[in-house]
Design a protein around this motif. Structure first.
Motif, short mmCIF file in Angstrom:
data_model
loop_
_atom_site.label_atom_id
_atom_site.label_comp_id
_atom_site.label_asym_id
_atom_site.label_seq_id
_atom_site.Cartn_x
_atom_site.Cartn_y
_atom_site.Cartn_z
N PRO A 9 15.75 84.57 56.09
CA PRO A 9 14.58 83.44 55.86
C PRO A 9 14.33 82.33 56.96
O PRO A 9 15.39 82.23 57.62
CB PRO A 9 14.87 82.99 54.37
CG PRO A 9 16.69 82.94 54.57
CD PRO A 9 16.84 84.44 55.20
N PRO A 10 13.05 82.19 57.00
CA PRO A 10 13.01 81.08 58.00
C PRO A 10 13.68 79.65 57.85
O PRO A 10 13.92 79.36 56.45
CB PRO A 10 11.43 80.58 57.85
CG PRO A 10 10.98 81.17 56.65
CD PRO A 10 11.87 82.20 56.54
N PRO A 11 14.11 78.92 58.66
CA PRO A 11 14.91 77.75 58.27
C PRO A 11 14.15 76.69 57.65
O PRO A 11 12.75 76.66 57.60
CB PRO A 11 15.24 76.99 59.55
CG PRO A 11 14.45 77.60 60.61
CD PRO A 11 13.75 78.83 59.97
N ASP A 12 14.58 76.17 56.28
CA ASP A 12 13.97 75.02 55.65
C ASP A 12 14.02 73.82 56.21
O ASP A 12 15.31 73.52 56.96
CB ASP A 12 14.68 74.99 54.17
CG ASP A 12 13.99 74.00 53.24
OD1 ASP A 12 13.71 73.09 53.43
OD2 ASP A 12 13.78 74.40 52.23
N PRO A 13 13.05 72.90 56.42
CA PRO A 13 12.87 71.76 56.97
C PRO A 13 14.00 70.67 56.43
O PRO A 13 14.50 69.83 57.23
CB PRO A 13 11.53 71.19 57.06
CG PRO A 13 10.73 72.39 56.75
CD PRO A 13 11.71 73.46 55.97
N ALA A 14 14.32 70.93 55.08
CA ALA A 14 15.30 69.80 54.63
C ALA A 14 16.90 70.29 54.93
O ALA A 14 17.57 69.68 54.66
CB ALA A 14 15.06 69.77 53.25
N ASP A 15 17.05 71.71 55.51
CA ASP A 15 18.70 72.15 55.90
C ASP A 15 19.02 71.17 57.13
O ASP A 15 18.29 70.91 58.01
CB ASP A 15 18.27 73.35 56.18
CG ASP A 15 18.19 74.16 55.02
OD1 ASP A 15 18.40 73.79 53.96
OD2 ASP A 15 17.89 75.69 55.21
N ASP A 16 20.41 71.07 56.94
CA ASP A 16 20.82 70.18 58.06
C ASP A 16 20.85 70.84 59.44
O ASP A 16 21.02 70.17 60.48
CB ASP A 16 22.16 69.57 57.69
CG ASP A 16 23.21 70.60 57.39
OD1 ASP A 16 22.97 71.77 57.66
OD2 ASP A 16 24.39 70.29 57.15
N ASP A 17 20.83 72.14 59.51
CA ASP A 17 20.88 72.87 60.69
C ASP A 17 19.22 73.28 61.06
O ASP A 17 19.17 74.02 62.08
CB ASP A 17 21.62 74.19 60.53
CG ASP A 17 21.22 75.17 59.43
OD1 ASP A 17 20.36 74.88 58.57
OD2 ASP A 17 21.56 76.51 59.64
N PHE A 18 18.27 72.66 60.62
CA PHE A 18 17.00 72.88 60.87
C PHE A 18 16.65 72.53 62.53
O PHE A 18 16.00 73.64 63.01
CB PHE A 18 15.90 72.13 59.87
CG PHE A 18 14.54 72.44 60.31
CD1 PHE A 18 13.83 73.35 60.08
CD2 PHE A 18 13.73 71.61 60.94
CE1 PHE A 18 12.55 73.74 60.38
CE2 PHE A 18 12.52 71.69 61.19
CZ PHE A 18 11.91 72.86 61.01
N PRO A 19 17.10 71.76 62.91
CA PRO A 19 16.74 71.53 64.40
C PRO A 19 17.60 72.56 65.11
O PRO A 19 16.97 73.14 66.40
CB PRO A 19 17.28 69.95 64.56
CG PRO A 19 17.38 69.31 63.21
CD PRO A 19 17.40 70.46 62.27
N ALA A 20 18.83 72.90 65.02
CA ALA A 20 19.69 73.74 65.63
C ALA A 20 19.09 75.03 65.52
O ALA A 20 19.11 75.84 66.63
CB ALA A 20 21.05 73.51 65.26
N ARG A 21 18.43 75.55 64.47
CA ARG A 21 18.00 77.10 64.10
C ARG A 21 16.58 76.90 64.81
O ARG A 21 16.01 78.12 65.12
CB ARG A 21 18.07 77.25 62.72
CG ARG A 21 19.29 77.65 62.26
CD ARG A 21 19.32 78.08 60.74
NE ARG A 21 18.45 79.09 60.56
CZ ARG A 21 18.29 79.49 59.47
NH1 ARG A 21 18.50 78.69 58.33
NH2 ARG A 21 17.50 80.73 59.19
N THR A 22 15.61 75.94 64.86
CA THR A 22 14.37 75.88 64.97
C THR A 22 14.07 75.59 66.63
O THR A 22 13.27 76.16 67.37
CB THR A 22 13.51 75.03 64.20
OG1 THR A 22 13.95 75.14 62.82
CG2 THR A 22 12.13 75.12 64.49
#
Length: 259
Positions: A9-22
């Motif tokens: 699934p696409p990274p959720d903006p509220a996940d703490d790894d959102f920047p690292a994954r996006t």
């Protein structure tokens, strides 16, 4: 045998790894800036920036605050970057543009204009006509923090945005770093973007000048330290307007923006 595994699934903006994954998948600054503005990875910063946007300051009661992460500002072909700390609660967090609407930004853009790197000496809001000439203004933390103090964890979570921004600035030749926090945050971001740092790592100071070696894919990169144009530094005389202009003029020369 073909794999029938469902795509992640696409990274959720509220996940703490959102920047690292996006961030690594962003192919240009427009895409990166849009992703930055959606980030909700740091709960403390999300709570603060949105609380400020709701409460507002009396002087800006008629403003509709931005209240989101503030992306960098400036052209994709910039050869000079200016890296600060984080947006101000009633500056960038209000206007949606980095270093815009607060005392620090007033001094910075006036200095950029004095050196010929900005089309006008003021930056009040997006759409005010300001154009930066070969300069990109950004920060290692994109949300306004309480008391202007991001935590080390918030800085580290936000780092992939800065690392990707630096790697997308393919013509980058110099970086002016405003303050010790920005300097400490920038060095690992530069490493993540593929630059080689000397050992021991260079130390921040006003007037510091370090040259990172280039390679087949990139030019040498000049790092220049400058005290942050905060109200306190200006009030105490630690940083004066001529001091800031001198650093930016030097940066313009080494980045090829002036002779």
């Amino acid at each position: 045998m073909p794999s029938h595994r469902a795509p992640a699934p696409p990274p959720d903006p509220a996940d703490d790894d959102f920047p690292a994954r996006t961030a690594p998948g962003c192919t240009g600054l427009v895409e990166l800036d849009a992703a930055v503005s959606r980030c909700r990875a740091c709960p403390r910063l999300v709570l603060w920036r949105e609380q400020v946007a709701r409460a507002r300051r009396a002087a800006f009661a008629d403003w509709e605050y931005w209240g989101r992460p503030v992306p960098g500002f400036g052209p994709a072909d910039a050869s000079l970057a200016v890296v600060g700390l984080a947006p101000a609660a009633h500056g960038g967090n209000r206007t949606g543009r980095m270093f815009t609407g607060d005392d620090s930004g007033d001094l910075l853009f006036a200095a950029l204009h004095a050196v010929g790197l900005a089309s006008q000496p003021t930056s009040t809001h997006p759409g005010d006509g300001l154009v930066l000439n070969g300069v990109r203004v950004t920060a290692p933390v994109h949300c306004a923090p309480p008391e202007n103090r991001p935590t080390s964890g918030e800085r580290n979570t936000c780092r992939p945005w800065l690392a990707r921004e630096l790697s997308l600035l393919t013509g980058l030749r110099a970086v002016v770093v405003l303050g010790g926090f920005g300097w400490q945050a920038l060095l690992p971001a530069l490493e993540a973007a593929g630059h080689r740092l000397p050992r021991p790592r260079p130390v921040f100071g006003h007037g510091s000048h370090v040259v990172l070696p280039g390679d087949d894919d990139r030019s040498a990169l000049h790092l220049l330290g400058c005290y942050h144009p905060s109200r306190r530094n200006v009030f105490t005389g630690r940083l004066t307007f001529p001091m800031l202009v001198d650093v930016l003029r030097h940066a313009a020369r080494v980045s090829g923006l002036s002779r």
